[in-house]
Enzyme design. Structure first.
Site, PDB file in Angstrom:
ATOM      1  N   ALA A   1      -2.130   8.883  -2.746  1.00 21.82           N
ATOM      2  CA  ALA A   1      -2.076   9.492  -1.406  1.00 21.82           C
ATOM      3  C   ALA A   1      -1.857   8.373  -0.381  1.00 21.82           C
ATOM      4  O   ALA A   1      -2.591   8.232   0.599  1.00 21.82           O
ATOM      5  CB  ALA A   1      -3.341  10.290  -1.099  1.00 21.82           C
ATOM      6  N   LEU A   2      -0.852   7.575  -0.663  1.00 24.78           N
ATOM      7  CA  LEU A   2      -0.666   6.325   0.077  1.00 24.78           C
ATOM      8  C   LEU A   2      -0.225   6.541   1.525  1.00 24.78           C
ATOM      9  O   LEU A   2       0.552   7.439   1.822  1.00 24.78           O
ATOM     10  CB  LEU A   2       0.376   5.453  -0.637  1.00 24.78           C
ATOM     11  CG  LEU A   2       0.073   5.125  -2.104  1.00 24.78           C
ATOM     12  CD1 LEU A   2       1.124   4.165  -2.654  1.00 24.78           C
ATOM     13  CD2 LEU A   2      -1.320   4.552  -2.280  1.00 24.78           C
TER      14      LEU A   2
ATOM     15  N   HIS B   1      -2.123   1.326   2.877  1.00 25.33           N
ATOM     16  CA  HIS B   1      -1.864   0.844   1.509  1.00 25.33           C
ATOM     17  C   HIS B   1      -0.574   0.017   1.468  1.00 25.33           C
ATOM     18  O   HIS B   1      -0.506  -1.024   0.823  1.00 25.33           O
ATOM     19  CB  HIS B   1      -1.684   2.016   0.544  1.00 25.33           C
ATOM     20  CG  HIS B   1      -2.883   2.905   0.419  1.00 25.33           C
ATOM     21  ND1 HIS B   1      -2.925   4.178   0.931  1.00 25.33           N
ATOM     22  CD2 HIS B   1      -4.076   2.699  -0.183  1.00 25.33           C
ATOM     23  CE1 HIS B   1      -4.089   4.724   0.660  1.00 25.33           C
ATOM     24  NE2 HIS B   1      -4.811   3.860  -0.013  1.00 25.33           N
TER      25      HIS B   1
END
Ligand code: PAF
Length: 283
Positions: free
Chosen positions: A32-33, A37
């Site tokens: 769920a970047l 990230h």
């Protein structure tokens, strides 16, 4: 970018890179970047020859009342973002790869795990330490990149690396924020428009703490109470904690003397958000 799902493949490739003298950076994630990230991968690439990201929604760090099945899974989009950020290898193991049949060994988390998240989410850091140690074993990187947003997680992993003599450097990376200050988090997507607006109470509370300390306030209770007032004015639906703590031990402190960290966890509906700010008290 190469994507692997077995520990043998990722271990062999990373080890070969290391033996060839390449510096390897590791970015562990649960997918769920978001931009936070991606910035970790960019930092890894700016310092290392190779960047490795892992995507694994680790079941052992979720409590029985936390909805593991609801955690966002966006593998295709994640891979695209990693590719664009210049990531070289991605490790996306299935659950059985990480927790094989009969798996029964867990890491006892360090002292710094005992309060705050550790108290509210029993077993959480045992799961985090266990999976992170396993990832460090499977991916022999030089440097692991972790975000400051999960400040206690960072402190816990640092302590584990020190205590268990794990040969990896931990690089702490700045929290990436939306233009209005909300810390980026995979959980932000759960917020309704109205909750998203109220969530700004977290960054406002941190800024108030910063301002008070900058202006000379040294009384911990006064700063904590100002943070709470701001959160209640937002209003958030409940406050798990809003505290001023020691930056290394995360223990409560009696008086603000030098560097401290303001930490907050609050809920908006069923979404729980955390944020923090390091504050330097000048003499
Ligand atoms: O911060 C996270 O996303 C996770 O806690 C981590 C470090 C990837 C371990 O599952």
């Amino acid at each position: 970018m190469k994507v692997f799902s077995t520990s043998a493949e990722i271990y062999t490739h990373v080890l070969r890179e290391r033996l060839e003298g390449k510096r390897v950076g590791l970015v562990p994630t649960m997918g769920a970047l978001h931009e936070g990230h991606v910035s970790l991968v960019r930092q890894a690439k700016s310092v290392c020859d190779r960047a490795v990201a892992t995507i694994f929604v680790n079941p052992t760090q979720f409590g029985p009342k936390e909805d593991l099945s609801k955690y966002p899974r966006t593998l295709n989009e994640d891979l695209e973002k990693l590719d664009q950020a210049g990531c070289d290898y991605v490790f996306t193991p299935a659950e059985l790869q990480m927790y094989g049949e009969g798996h029964s060994t867990y890491v006892e988390p360090p002292q710094v795990a005992s309060r705050w998240e550790g108290e509210i989410r029993p077993g959480h850091f045992r799961g985090v330490c266990t999976i992170v140690l396993k990832l460090f074993q499977m991916i022999p990187a030089d440097i692991a990149y972790l975000g400051r947003k999960d400040y206690q997680q960072l402190a816990v992993i640092r302590a584990m690396v020190r205590d268990l003599n794990i040969p990896v450097c931990i690089e702490a990376c700045e929290t990436i924020r939306e233009p209005d200050g909300l810390a980026m988090s995979s959980r932000n997507r759960y917020l309704s428009h109205e909750q998203r607006h109220r969530a700004l109470g977290l960054i406002r509370a941190l800024r108030i703490a910063e301002r008070l300390v900058e202006r000379g306030e040294r009384d911990v209770q006064a700063v904590e109470s100002a943070m709470r007032q701001e959160l209640l004015a937002a209003p958030v639906d409940s406050i798990d904690y809003a505290a001023i703590v020691d930056p290394v031990t995360l223990e409560p402190i009696a008086e603000i003397e030098s560097s401290v960290v303001a930490i907050i966890a609050a809920r908006l509906g069923s979404t729980r958000l955390i944020d923090n700010a390091t504050i330097i008290a000048r003499r």
